[in-house]
Write a protein that holds these residues in place. Structure first.
Motif, mmCIF file in Angstrom:
data_model
loop_
_atom_site.group_PDB
_atom_site.id
_atom_site.type_symbol
_atom_site.label_atom_id
_atom_site.label_comp_id
_atom_site.label_asym_id
_atom_site.label_seq_id
_atom_site.Cartn_x
_atom_site.Cartn_y
_atom_site.Cartn_z
ATOM 1 N N GLY A 243 -14.304 9.025 -2.798
ATOM 2 C CA GLY A 243 -14.354 7.827 -2.081
ATOM 3 C C GLY A 243 -13.013 7.167 -1.604
ATOM 4 N N CYS B 166 -11.281 1.019 -2.157
ATOM 5 C CA CYS B 166 -12.090 0.004 -2.614
ATOM 6 C C CYS B 166 -13.479 0.237 -3.215
ATOM 7 N N GLY B 167 -13.966 1.861 -2.855
ATOM 8 C CA GLY B 167 -15.033 2.082 -3.537
ATOM 9 C C GLY B 167 -16.276 1.803 -2.381
ATOM 10 N N ASN B 168 -15.984 1.330 -1.272
ATOM 11 C CA ASN B 168 -17.194 1.079 -0.492
ATOM 12 C C ASN B 168 -17.837 2.430 0.318
ATOM 13 N N ARG C 97 -18.088 6.019 -0.254
ATOM 14 C CA ARG C 97 -18.343 7.195 -1.220
ATOM 15 C C ARG C 97 -18.711 8.325 -0.715
ATOM 16 N N GLY D 187 -21.754 5.552 -0.967
ATOM 17 C CA GLY D 187 -21.393 4.277 -1.325
ATOM 18 C C GLY D 187 -21.945 2.870 -0.752
ATOM 19 N N CYS E 84 -12.476 4.040 5.815
ATOM 20 C CA CYS E 84 -13.103 2.709 5.527
ATOM 21 C C CYS E 84 -12.758 1.597 6.188
ATOM 22 N N ASP F 67 -12.607 12.460 -6.462
ATOM 23 C CA ASP F 67 -12.659 11.918 -7.940
ATOM 24 C C ASP F 67 -11.808 13.030 -8.903
#
Length: 132
Positions: free
Chosen positions: A8, A11-13, A15, A56, A75, A99
């Motif tokens: 992702g 910021c992880g928003n 994924r 995400g 993103c 990841d």
């Protein structure tokens, strides 16, 4: 059972979970990839669009149409580049977004546009096959 690859944005928003064999892992030094990533060389791996799920909280990435056949994915919150969504339909994901980017099956097997890399980049250590 097919392998699953997750990753992702910063910021992880946004994924993703990509299933199946990783296709065409390669690096590219074309000007479009340089501008998309901010790096002299990018590393990509491709999956059929049907094998990529956007998991995400932000859902799918924002797309910007970059050519007649492809859109660049990023993103909308942090601006991280995630890859390209091609009309083929193929999703090419940047290896830095994974990841576990160090998995052996994700290692680039070819280099595109090697001659367009800056001269100070040591692409002679990159995989030997290439396209122009």
């Amino acid at each position: 059972m097919p392998k699953t690859y997750q990753g992702g944005c910063l910021c992880g928003n946004v994924r993703f979970a990509a299933k199946g064999p990783a296709g065409n892992p390669h690096t590219c030094a074309c000007k479009m990839c340089q501008r998309h990533s901010g790096a002299p060389i990018t590393a990509w791996v491709e999956f059929p669009a049907s094998c990529v799920a956007w998991t995400g909280p932000g859902g799918a990435p924002r797309l910007w149409r970059s050519s007649e056949i492809s859109s660049r994915a990023f993103c909308p919150d942090c601006g991280s580049s995630l890859g390209a969504v091609d009309d083929a339909p193929v999703v090419a994901l940047l290896l830095g977004c994974f990841d576990q980017a160090g998995r052996a099956e994700l290692a680039p097997q070819s280099q595109s546009f090697r001659a367009r890399a800056p001269k100070w980049v040591h692409v002679d250590q990159a995989p030997k096959s290439q396209t122009a």
